[in-house]
Design a protein around this motif. Structure first.
Motif, PDB file in Angstrom:
ATOM      1  N   SER A  85       0.903  -1.371   0.055  1.00 20.30           N
ATOM      2  CA  SER A  85      -0.074  -0.071  -0.171  1.00 20.30           C
ATOM      3  C   SER A  85       0.812   1.133   0.185  1.00 20.30           C
ATOM      4  O   SER A  85       0.502   2.269  -0.558  1.00 20.30           O
ATOM      5  CB  SER A  85      -0.787  -0.077   1.293  1.00 20.30           C
ATOM      6  OG  SER A  85      -1.770  -1.142   0.985  1.00 20.30           O
ATOM      7  N   GLY A 131       2.038   2.131  -3.381  1.00 27.23           N
ATOM      8  CA  GLY A 131       1.047   2.545  -4.217  1.00 27.23           C
ATOM      9  C   GLY A 131       0.478   1.459  -4.881  1.00 27.23           C
ATOM     10  O   GLY A 131      -0.316   1.811  -5.892  1.00 27.23           O
ATOM     11  N   THR A 149      -2.805  -0.887  -5.716  1.00 28.80           N
ATOM     12  CA  THR A 149      -3.941  -0.789  -5.769  1.00 28.80           C
ATOM     13  C   THR A 149      -4.688  -2.488  -5.022  1.00 28.80           C
ATOM     14  O   THR A 149      -3.739  -3.346  -4.971  1.00 28.80           O
ATOM     15  CB  THR A 149      -4.791  -0.687  -6.959  1.00 28.80           C
ATOM     16  OG1 THR A 149      -4.556  -1.640  -8.111  1.00 28.80           O
ATOM     17  CG2 THR A 149      -4.450   0.630  -7.476  1.00 28.80           C
ATOM     18  N   PRO A 150      -5.567  -2.343  -4.519  1.00 30.72           N
ATOM     19  CA  PRO A 150      -6.132  -3.531  -3.890  1.00 30.72           C
ATOM     20  C   PRO A 150      -6.032  -4.921  -4.960  1.00 30.72           C
ATOM     21  O   PRO A 150      -5.863  -5.974  -4.670  1.00 30.72           O
ATOM     22  CB  PRO A 150      -7.586  -3.324  -3.493  1.00 30.72           C
ATOM     23  CG  PRO A 150      -7.592  -1.880  -3.137  1.00 30.72           C
ATOM     24  CD  PRO A 150      -6.701  -1.297  -4.174  1.00 30.72           C
ATOM     25  N   ARG A 197      -4.219  -4.802  -7.610  1.00 36.05           N
ATOM     26  CA  ARG A 197      -2.527  -5.062  -7.817  1.00 36.05           C
ATOM     27  C   ARG A 197      -2.176  -6.207  -6.757  1.00 36.05           C
ATOM     28  O   ARG A 197      -1.414  -6.943  -6.815  1.00 36.05           O
ATOM     29  CB  ARG A 197      -1.814  -4.051  -8.040  1.00 36.05           C
ATOM     30  CG  ARG A 197      -0.380  -4.053  -8.289  1.00 36.05           C
ATOM     31  CD  ARG A 197      -0.254  -4.887  -9.333  1.00 36.05           C
ATOM     32  NE  ARG A 197       1.350  -5.215  -9.693  1.00 36.05           N
ATOM     33  CZ  ARG A 197       2.130  -4.392 -10.244  1.00 36.05           C
ATOM     34  NH1 ARG A 197       1.639  -3.075 -10.688  1.00 36.05           N
ATOM     35  NH2 ARG A 197       3.647  -4.656 -10.411  1.00 36.05           N
ATOM     36  N   GLN A 198      -2.476  -5.922  -5.553  1.00 41.41           N
ATOM     37  CA  GLN A 198      -2.106  -6.594  -4.373  1.00 41.41           C
ATOM     38  C   GLN A 198      -2.704  -8.116  -4.226  1.00 41.41           C
ATOM     39  O   GLN A 198      -1.916  -9.084  -4.123  1.00 41.41           O
ATOM     40  CB  GLN A 198      -2.651  -5.956  -3.094  1.00 41.41           C
ATOM     41  CG  GLN A 198      -1.826  -4.568  -2.708  1.00 41.41           C
ATOM     42  CD  GLN A 198      -2.763  -4.005  -1.345  1.00 41.41           C
ATOM     43  OE1 GLN A 198      -2.953  -4.690  -0.428  1.00 41.41           O
ATOM     44  NE2 GLN A 198      -2.710  -2.672  -1.247  1.00 41.41           N
TER      45      GLN A 198
END
Length: 298
Positions: A195, A198, A200-201, A203-204
């Motif tokens: 996070s 940078g 995004t959820p 991408r995580q």
């Protein structure tokens, strides 16, 4: 001193065998012996009133020439492939159920897991009512939008798809529980660092969650493939032996059951059982062979 050490070592070995002996006896009695017995029976012919006669490779010759075997293999592969689709779906559902702050998460987990503890016959009874062509819930919903629903479990073109959907639905709970355990093993610090960078959820999820869940996903692919090739009780309870679509929908295990207990040809049924064991073994070896290409253990 050496004699005392020798006696102590012998005593430790005795205690070790005393503990693992019953387990090993159970494995030999209930796993290895049935495999060896079935392998031997596949080379024999059973008499109508008992007794066996050595028949060599005749059962395997019949297996190669039997036109029902390729169809049963294909049906089993299709069913297994459809149930496998539940694994990526379970990854997504497990990630949703393990989101911080989700209310009633325990309730949703219980709802997903309930098909696992339910008897296949009970599951089949519920889905038989859903699939009923006259008053079933599914065809009623289709009729609301002007679609005339088919005979789901008695039409050869739809029966296998109907059984596969039930199998996929029933497998979600076990997969979600396994994946939830894998998600809890992922350190939260990794998500915090992502996070801050940078990410995004989504991408995580792609770069952290899925790669770190690959050991659990690999385990599920093994279990799901094995369970898929053991399809019998759900198929039998959902469709029934007198179903006109059964001959086009039967699995390998159902073909084994029909030959062993319907036709009383236990020698040929043993050959089918060995074919099932061979296919499961080959698929498992292939899965282990290629796991290093996509499974992350670090």
């Amino acid at each position: 001193m050496s004699s005392d050490r020798t006696r102590r070592t012998a005593g430790d070995d005795l205690w070790a065998w005393a503990f693992i002996g019953p387990l090993m006896a159970g494995v030999v009695l209930f796993y290895f012996w049935p495999i060896l017995s079935t392998f031997y029976n596949s080379f024999t012919e059973f008499g109508a009133f008992g007794g066996t006669q050595w028949s060599g490779l005749s059962n395997y010759a019949t297996l190669v020439a039997d036109s029902e075997v390729p169809r049963a293999v294909l049906n089993t592969l299709i069913y297994t492939a459809v149930v496998m689709l539940g694994i990526p779906l379970s990854v997504y559902l497990a990630s949703l159920l393990n989101r911080p702050g989700l209310r009633f998460a325990w309730f949703f987990r219980v709802m997903f897991f309930m098909p696992i503890v339910a008897m296949p016959a009970a599951i089949a009874m519920v889905w038989r009512m859903i699939y009923n062509s006259d008053f079933g819930l599914l065809n009623y919903a289709l009729s609301l939008v002007g679609i005339d629903g088919p005979y789901w479990i008695s039409s050869p073109g739809w029966a296998l798809a109907a059984v596969s959907i039930v199998g996929l639905w029933a497998s979600l709970g076990f997969s979600i529980i396994i994946l939830s355990g894998g998600l809890r093993a992922i350190p939260p610090e990794l998500y915090e660092a992502a996070s801050l960078d940078g990410a995004t959820p989504m991408r995580q999820f792609r770069s952290l969650t899925v790669p770190l869940l690959t050991p659990s996903i690999f385990f599920l692919t093994i279990i799901t493939a094995i369970n898929g090739f053991q399809l019998f009780d759900l198929l039998y309870a959902l469709m029934g032996p007198t179903n006109p679509a059964m001959s086009r929908t039967q699995s390998l295990v159902y073909l084994f059951y029909e030959q062993a207990f319907g036709q009383n040809d236990k020698g040929y049924a043993s050959a089918i059982a060995m074919l099932i064991l061979l296919i499961i073994g080959v698929i498992t070896v292939i899965q282990f062979r290629f796991q290093k290409r996509w499974v992350t253990y670090d």
